[in-house]
Motif scaffolding. Structure first.
Motif, PDB file in Angstrom:
ATOM      1  N   TRP A 274       0.816  -1.218   0.000  1.00 18.32           N
ATOM      2  CA  TRP A 274       0.000   0.000   0.000  1.00 18.32           C
ATOM      3  C   TRP A 274       0.847   1.264   0.000  1.00 18.32           C
ATOM      4  CZ3 TRP A 274      -4.732   1.049  -1.268  1.00 18.32           C
ATOM      5  CH2 TRP A 274      -5.301   2.261  -0.892  1.00 18.32           C
ATOM      6  N   ARG A 275       1.980   1.207   0.659  1.00 20.99           N
ATOM      7  CA  ARG A 275       2.849   2.405   0.700  1.00 20.99           C
ATOM      8  C   ARG A 275       3.394   2.750  -0.674  1.00 20.99           C
ATOM      9  NH1 ARG A 275       7.590   1.134   4.586  1.00 20.99           N
ATOM     10  NH2 ARG A 275       7.590  -0.706   3.239  1.00 20.99           N
ATOM     11  N   LEU A 276       3.598   1.715  -1.506  1.00 23.11           N
ATOM     12  CA  LEU A 276       4.233   1.916  -2.815  1.00 23.11           C
ATOM     13  C   LEU A 276       3.261   1.615  -3.956  1.00 23.11           C
ATOM     14  CD1 LEU A 276       7.575   0.129  -1.924  1.00 23.11           C
ATOM     15  CD2 LEU A 276       7.187   2.586  -2.002  1.00 23.11           C
ATOM     16  N   ARG A 277       1.975   1.767  -3.687  1.00 26.34           N
ATOM     17  CA  ARG A 277       0.961   1.391  -4.688  1.00 26.34           C
ATOM     18  C   ARG A 277       1.058   2.209  -5.969  1.00 26.34           C
ATOM     19  NH1 ARG A 277      -1.096   4.333  -0.614  1.00 26.34           N
ATOM     20  NH2 ARG A 277      -2.428   6.143  -1.051  1.00 26.34           N
ATOM     21  N   LYS A 278       1.587   3.430  -5.890  1.00 28.22           N
ATOM     22  CA  LYS A 278       1.687   4.272  -7.084  1.00 28.22           C
ATOM     23  C   LYS A 278       2.718   3.756  -8.077  1.00 28.22           C
ATOM     24  CE  LYS A 278       0.073   8.521  -4.820  1.00 28.22           C
ATOM     25  NZ  LYS A 278       0.402   9.919  -4.473  1.00 28.22           N
ATOM     26  N   THR A 279       3.596   2.873  -7.621  1.00 28.60           N
ATOM     27  CA  THR A 279       4.619   2.315  -8.519  1.00 28.60           C
ATOM     28  C   THR A 279       4.188   0.979  -9.115  1.00 28.60           C
ATOM     29  OG1 THR A 279       5.746   1.123  -6.738  1.00 28.60           O
ATOM     30  CG2 THR A 279       6.400   3.422  -7.122  1.00 28.60           C
ATOM     31  N   PHE A 280       2.922   0.568  -8.896  1.00 23.28           N
ATOM     32  CA  PHE A 280       2.448  -0.749  -9.320  1.00 23.28           C
ATOM     33  C   PHE A 280       2.560  -0.940 -10.833  1.00 23.28           C
ATOM     34  CE2 PHE A 280      -1.026  -3.234 -11.152  1.00 23.28           C
ATOM     35  CZ  PHE A 280      -0.796  -4.468 -10.559  1.00 23.28           C
ATOM     36  N   LYS A 281       3.103  -2.094 -11.221  1.00 21.88           N
ATOM     37  CA  LYS A 281       3.142  -2.523 -12.621  1.00 21.88           C
ATOM     38  C   LYS A 281       2.891  -4.021 -12.658  1.00 21.88           C
ATOM     39  CE  LYS A 281       6.284   1.023 -14.437  1.00 21.88           C
ATOM     40  NZ  LYS A 281       7.597   1.270 -15.102  1.00 21.88           N
ATOM     41  N   PHE A 282       1.949  -4.446 -13.489  1.00 20.93           N
ATOM     42  CA  PHE A 282       1.627  -5.863 -13.564  1.00 20.93           C
ATOM     43  C   PHE A 282       2.574  -6.563 -14.522  1.00 20.93           C
ATOM     44  CE2 PHE A 282      -0.580  -9.433 -15.593  1.00 20.93           C
ATOM     45  CZ  PHE A 282      -0.794 -10.225 -14.476  1.00 20.93           C
ATOM     46  N   ARG A 283       3.304  -7.521 -14.020  1.00 21.32           N
ATOM     47  CA  ARG A 283       4.171  -8.372 -14.829  1.00 21.32           C
ATOM     48  C   ARG A 283       4.055  -9.795 -14.299  1.00 21.32           C
ATOM     49  NH1 ARG A 283       7.956  -4.006 -14.144  1.00 21.32           N
ATOM     50  NH2 ARG A 283       8.403  -2.951 -16.125  1.00 21.32           N
ATOM     51  N   LEU A 284       3.976 -10.771 -15.227  1.00 22.24           N
ATOM     52  CA  LEU A 284       3.936 -12.162 -14.799  1.00 22.24           C
ATOM     53  C   LEU A 284       5.282 -12.621 -14.261  1.00 22.24           C
ATOM     54  CD1 LEU A 284       1.766 -13.880 -17.559  1.00 22.24           C
ATOM     55  CD2 LEU A 284       1.124 -13.403 -15.188  1.00 22.24           C
ATOM     56  N   PHE A 285       6.369 -12.048 -14.800  1.00 25.03           N
ATOM     57  CA  PHE A 285       7.708 -12.416 -14.372  1.00 25.03           C
ATOM     58  C   PHE A 285       8.514 -11.145 -14.115  1.00 25.03           C
ATOM     59  CE2 PHE A 285       6.170 -15.741 -17.232  1.00 25.03           C
ATOM     60  CZ  PHE A 285       6.262 -16.852 -16.407  1.00 25.03           C
ATOM     61  N   PRO A 286       9.544 -11.238 -13.290  1.00 23.09           N
ATOM     62  CA  PRO A 286      10.371 -10.050 -13.032  1.00 23.09           C
ATOM     63  C   PRO A 286      10.989  -9.512 -14.325  1.00 23.09           C
ATOM     64  CG  PRO A 286      10.873 -11.816 -11.484  1.00 23.09           C
ATOM     65  CD  PRO A 286       9.989 -12.409 -12.529  1.00 23.09           C
ATOM     66  N   LYS A 287      11.175  -8.210 -14.364  1.00 26.20           N
ATOM     67  CA  LYS A 287      11.762  -7.577 -15.542  1.00 26.20           C
ATOM     68  C   LYS A 287      13.185  -8.067 -15.771  1.00 26.20           C
ATOM     69  CE  LYS A 287      12.388  -2.998 -17.610  1.00 26.20           C
ATOM     70  NZ  LYS A 287      12.224  -1.536 -17.389  1.00 26.20           N
ATOM     71  N   ARG A 288      13.892  -8.282 -14.697  1.00 24.31           N
ATOM     72  CA  ARG A 288      15.249  -8.850 -14.755  1.00 24.31           C
ATOM     73  C   ARG A 288      15.483  -9.600 -13.452  1.00 24.31           C
ATOM     74  NH1 ARG A 288      15.687  -3.373 -14.122  1.00 24.31           N
ATOM     75  NH2 ARG A 288      15.877  -3.116 -16.373  1.00 24.31           N
ATOM     76  N   LEU A 289      16.543 -10.377 -13.382  1.00 22.78           N
ATOM     77  CA  LEU A 289      16.806 -11.177 -12.193  1.00 22.78           C
ATOM     78  C   LEU A 289      17.711 -10.469 -11.201  1.00 22.78           C
ATOM     79  CD1 LEU A 289      17.162 -14.774 -13.669  1.00 22.78           C
ATOM     80  CD2 LEU A 289      15.204 -13.722 -12.526  1.00 22.78           C
ATOM     81  N   SER A 290      17.517  -9.186 -11.084  1.00 23.69           N
ATOM     82  CA  SER A 290      18.215  -8.426 -10.054  1.00 23.69           C
ATOM     83  C   SER A 290      17.333  -8.367  -8.809  1.00 23.69           C
ATOM     84  CB  SER A 290      18.519  -7.009 -10.547  1.00 23.69           C
ATOM     85  OG  SER A 290      17.309  -6.299 -10.786  1.00 23.69           O
ATOM     86  N   ARG A 291      17.938  -8.112  -7.665  1.00 25.91           N
ATOM     87  CA  ARG A 291      17.155  -8.093  -6.433  1.00 25.91           C
ATOM     88  C   ARG A 291      16.071  -7.022  -6.448  1.00 25.91           C
ATOM     89  NH1 ARG A 291      16.600  -6.159  -1.280  1.00 25.91           N
ATOM     90  NH2 ARG A 291      16.134  -7.772   0.275  1.00 25.91           N
TER      91      ARG A 291
ATOM     92  N   ALA B 144      14.427  -5.730  -8.979  1.00 28.76           N
ATOM     93  CA  ALA B 144      13.358  -6.120  -9.901  1.00 28.76           C
ATOM     94  C   ALA B 144      12.530  -7.266  -9.336  1.00 28.76           C
ATOM     95  CB  ALA B 144      13.952  -6.515 -11.250  1.00 28.76           C
ATOM     96  N   ILE B 145      13.177  -8.221  -8.680  1.00 28.41           N
ATOM     97  CA  ILE B 145      12.463  -9.353  -8.098  1.00 28.41           C
ATOM     98  C   ILE B 145      11.584  -8.900  -6.937  1.00 28.41           C
ATOM     99  CG2 ILE B 145      12.762 -11.494  -6.796  1.00 28.41           C
ATOM    100  CD1 ILE B 145      15.211 -12.070  -8.535  1.00 28.41           C
ATOM    101  N   VAL B 146      12.109  -8.017  -6.096  1.00 29.48           N
ATOM    102  CA  VAL B 146      11.330  -7.515  -4.958  1.00 29.48           C
ATOM    103  C   VAL B 146      10.110  -6.740  -5.448  1.00 29.48           C
ATOM    104  CG1 VAL B 146      11.369  -5.918  -3.013  1.00 29.48           C
ATOM    105  CG2 VAL B 146      13.280  -7.501  -3.370  1.00 29.48           C
ATOM    106  N   THR B 147      10.290  -5.910  -6.475  1.00 26.42           N
ATOM    107  CA  THR B 147       9.160  -5.153  -7.022  1.00 26.42           C
ATOM    108  C   THR B 147       8.113  -6.082  -7.615  1.00 26.42           C
ATOM    109  OG1 THR B 147      10.604  -3.263  -7.510  1.00 26.42           O
ATOM    110  CG2 THR B 147       8.513  -3.387  -8.692  1.00 26.42           C
ATOM    111  N   HIS B 148       8.576  -7.061  -8.376  1.00 23.99           N
ATOM    112  CA  HIS B 148       7.655  -8.026  -8.968  1.00 23.99           C
ATOM    113  C   HIS B 148       6.937  -8.823  -7.883  1.00 23.99           C
ATOM    114  CE1 HIS B 148       6.931 -12.247 -10.289  1.00 23.99           C
ATOM    115  NE2 HIS B 148       6.322 -11.637 -11.291  1.00 23.99           N
ATOM    116  N   HIS B 149       7.662  -9.249  -6.861  1.00 26.40           N
ATOM    117  CA  HIS B 149       7.099 -10.008  -5.745  1.00 26.40           C
ATOM    118  C   HIS B 149       5.950  -9.228  -5.105  1.00 26.40           C
ATOM    119  CE1 HIS B 149       7.520 -12.796  -2.207  1.00 26.40           C
ATOM    120  NE2 HIS B 149       6.955 -11.760  -1.594  1.00 26.40           N
ATOM    121  N   ARG B 150       6.175  -7.963  -4.901  1.00 22.53           N
ATOM    122  CA  ARG B 150       5.167  -7.123  -4.250  1.00 22.53           C
ATOM    123  C   ARG B 150       3.944  -6.939  -5.135  1.00 22.53           C
ATOM    124  NH1 ARG B 150       8.431  -3.069  -3.128  1.00 22.53           N
ATOM    125  NH2 ARG B 150       8.031  -2.044  -5.125  1.00 22.53           N
ATOM    126  N   ASP B 151       4.144  -6.689  -6.426  1.00 23.73           N
ATOM    127  CA  ASP B 151       3.023  -6.370  -7.314  1.00 23.73           C
ATOM    128  C   ASP B 151       2.225  -7.614  -7.710  1.00 23.73           C
ATOM    129  OD1 ASP B 151       3.710  -3.724  -7.186  1.00 23.73           O
ATOM    130  OD2 ASP B 151       4.808  -3.691  -9.081  1.00 23.73           O
TER     131      ASP B 151
END
Length: 365
Positions: free
Chosen positions: A150-167, A169-176
């Motif tokens: 909820w704190r970072l809801r404005k940065t939400f982007k729907f992706r089935l998989f992380p954009k890249r395998l960096s930490r 990108a994975i954390v952002t994907h995990h959250r969204d």
């Protein structure tokens, strides 16, 4: 908010892999009848007429090795009967009685050990309890994850998989992706937990009643049966069961496992969601006389609601769309759990080097 973040990350890093494996095995098991379709007779249409049922049970009773402990009749989407032979052994038989597959233990069939892991983690009742506790912790992940998102809801982007395998990108994907599937994840883990952790289940479905309130209505009648007769009139027994519950599907016949036991028949009435139903009929093993019945549709609402947990959890109701939804939640859980463990243990940010303070030179006066 900091302590919520720490709790979410540390518990995810520790049990994320178990949750991921439970999700993956659940997704695979949701389509079990699909990948067992290669077995001969698996695609046959279900026959529930009395002569067909009698032919199946007579063939099972005459099978090599003696009568089975139970016979589970075919369903609308799986045309084989399953015979339980004791000590983990069993067989699949087509509706003519022909044995098409046999096994001596759970390790002989992939669907059996997958089921055992998903339900018991290979450790029997203790493993089942652990799996229930893990599911309860998974519910806390869903709640705390939604709070953190909820704190970072404005940065939400729907992706089935992380954009890249960096930490990052994975954390952002995990959250969204986690918040997108949060309702399904919550439902699948809540139903799994409630099927196992009986104190919570009893408090929710039969509040204020004893610990056995959910199972008491299904206890067999206190009637001692005789020896199992080899000449039972199965047609009369099936007819008697159908007369009590017209339109019910006869799902399972269990033979006595110890002296004095009764034959139990399990039926599924049209309103029931459970694939094998919970409507029960008991017969005397020496002559097939009807002893007692239990009509699950006449039981309290709490018991009937409890019986809906497994069909919801396993995708056994709602058709192909709900099956796909449950499988998707399992695959997402597998991805979230595995990535959580990987980023926590192998992709943790390196601590920044501390800078040494420069000495302060004081000018002489």
């Amino acid at each position: 908010m900091k302590w919520i973040d720490l709790l979410h990350r540390w518990t995810g890093g520790i049990i994320g892999l178990v949750l991921g494996l439970l999700g993956l095995t659940g997704a695979i098991l949701a389509f079990k009848t699909w990948w067992l379709a290669w077995l001969p007779g698996a695609g046959d249409a279900q026959h529930q007429d009395i002569p067909a049922l009698v032919a199946q049970i007579n063939a099972a009773m005459a099978a090599p090795g003696g009568p089975p402990q139970s016979i589970l009749f075919p369903t609308h989407d799986f045309g084989l009967a399953r015979l339980s032979l004791g000590e983990g052994a069993g067989a699949y038989a087509d509706q003519s009685g022909r044995i098409v597959a046999e096994w001596g233990g759970k390790w002989d069939r992939v669907e059996l050990w997958l089921f055992d892991f998903h339900h018991h983690l290979f450790f029997g009742d203790a493993g089942e309890t652990v799996a229930g506790i893990v599911a309860l912790i998974g519910l806390l992940f869903v709640v705390t994850g939604a709070i953190l998102w909820w704190r970072l809801r404005k940065t939400f982007k729907f992706r089935l998989f992380p954009k890249r395998l960096s930490r990052p990108a994975i954390v952002t994907h995990h959250r969204d992706i986690g918040v997108v599937f949060a309702p399904l994840l919550f439902l699948s883990m809540a139903t799994g937990m409630l099927m196992v952790l009986k104190p919570i289940t009893n408090a929710l479905f039969v509040p204020g009643q004893g610990g056995d309130a959910l199972s008491a209505p299904f206890v067999p009648p206190k009637v001692e049966g005789g020896a199992l007769s080899p000449d039972l009139d199965w047609a009369a027994m099936f007819t008697a069961a159908r007369a009590r519950y017209p339109g019910a599907e006869i799902r399972l016949v269990s033979l006595p496992r110890k002296p004095g036991g009764l034959i139990q028949m399990r039926l599924r009435q049209p309103p029931e969601w459970l694939p094998n139903g919970r409507t029960l009929v008991w017969f005397r093993p020496e002559n097939g006389a009807l002893v007692d019945t239990r009509n699950v549709q006449a039981m309290p609402a709490g018991i009937r609601a409890y019986n809906a947990l497994y069909p919801l959890h396993a995708g056994k109701v709602g058709g192909i769309l709900w099956k796909l939804a449950i499988a998707a939640s399992g695959l997402v859980l597998a991805m979230l759990g595995s990535f959580a463990v990987w980023t926590f243990w192998f992709k943790r940010p390196r601590p920044r080097p501390t800078r040494r303070a420069r000495p302060v030179t004081v000018a002489a006066e």
